[in-house]
Design an enzyme around this catalytic site. Structure first.
Site, mmCIF file in Angstrom:
data_model
loop_
_atom_site.group_PDB
_atom_site.id
_atom_site.type_symbol
_atom_site.label_atom_id
_atom_site.label_comp_id
_atom_site.label_asym_id
_atom_site.label_seq_id
_atom_site.Cartn_x
_atom_site.Cartn_y
_atom_site.Cartn_z
ATOM 1 N N ASP A 66 0.755 -1.237 -0.044
ATOM 2 C CA ASP A 66 0.091 0.073 0.018
ATOM 3 C C ASP A 66 1.043 1.201 -0.086
ATOM 4 O O ASP A 66 2.001 1.272 0.586
ATOM 5 C CB ASP A 66 -0.785 0.094 1.535
ATOM 6 N N TYR A 68 2.080 4.894 1.811
ATOM 7 C CA TYR A 68 2.051 5.375 2.963
ATOM 8 C C TYR A 68 0.949 6.375 2.756
ATOM 9 O O TYR A 68 0.438 6.973 1.749
ATOM 10 C CB TYR A 68 3.303 6.460 3.074
ATOM 11 N N PHE A 79 7.966 1.782 -0.590
ATOM 12 C CA PHE A 79 8.777 2.065 0.403
ATOM 13 C C PHE A 79 9.451 3.547 0.367
ATOM 14 O O PHE A 79 10.337 3.949 1.450
ATOM 15 C CB PHE A 79 10.000 1.093 0.452
ATOM 16 N N HIS A 188 9.247 -9.160 6.250
ATOM 17 C CA HIS A 188 9.061 -7.726 5.789
ATOM 18 C C HIS A 188 9.956 -6.926 6.636
ATOM 19 O O HIS A 188 10.366 -7.135 7.908
ATOM 20 C CB HIS A 188 7.481 -7.257 6.350
#
Length: 222
Positions: A66, A68, A79, A188
């Site tokens: 997703d 931010y 990221f 992750h």
């Protein structure tokens, strides 16, 4: 024909998606959301990952889930955050692993445009999100579209590196022929996962570069 503002080589490879009912519904949903609420990234940056990294230039794919969802962070690359934005915890752990793996110091900027321009497709599964509401645009059609992007790379290119972090990203491994591409998987980089073990010391950055070099490609300057 729906006018999708996207880099031309990607547009050619994904043109079959644009007329499908799911994509038409997705576009209507996203337009409505952007018209009535605050959403991220800014509209012109929704396809930033594709626009910065043309189809034939892709070397590495790093999948996120997703964008931010807080102000000023998302700019269409998984990221990555805009210059001047505090590094999110996952990004800090990514940079820490790069430092351990390659001896590269923590960069001043969390803006990963520099990776995208070298051939790293920073692809979130969902390309938009409502402000302050994580996962608010999941299951609206984006995942179908971004899976199509992974499939077309899998089928049309050879010797790519697919980097899958966390359970959700690792579910994408089924889309990739591991005889033709390198798939690197780990937990992750978020603190919750990384601190349980399996993130630090995964050496994904040096392993990706070794594979690229072995197949005659310039390694990434992480």
């Amino acid at each position: 024909m729906m006018n999708v503002k996207m880099e031309e080589s990607w547009k050619r490879h994904l043109v079959g998606e644009f007329e499908k009912p799911y994509f038409v519904n997705l576009v209507n949903f996203v337009r409505q959301e952007y018209a009535t609420t605050t959403c991220y990234p800014p509209g012109q940056l929704i396809f930033n990952a594709f626009n910065l990294c043309p189809y034939d230039k892709v070397k590495v794919v790093i999948t996120g889930q997703d964008p931010y969802h807080e102000p000023g962070q998302a700019h269409g690359l998984s990221f990555s955050v805009n210059d001047g934005v505090t590094f999110p915890p996952s990004l800090i752990n990514i940079f820490k692993e790069i430092a351990q793996d390659l001896g590269t110091p923590m960069p001043a900027s969390g803006n990963l445009t520099r990776w995208a321009q070298q051939g790293v497709l920073l692809l979130n599964a969902t390309l938009t999100v409502r402000a302050h509401q994580a996962a608010s645009h999941q299951h609206k059609g984006w995942e179908t579209f971004t899976d199509a992007a992974i499939r077309t790379l899998n089928e049309g290119r050879e010797h790519l590196v697919f980097i899958l972090w966390g359970g959700y990203a690792r579910s994408k491994a089924t889309l990739i022929d591991q005889n033709r591409h390198l798939v690197l998987q780990s937990v992750h980089p978020s603190p919750l996962s990384a601190n349980r073990g399996g993130w630090f010391g995964n050496h994904h950055f040096s392993r990706a570069n070794a594979y690229l070099t072995a197949h005659g490609m310039t390694p990434i300057n992480w």
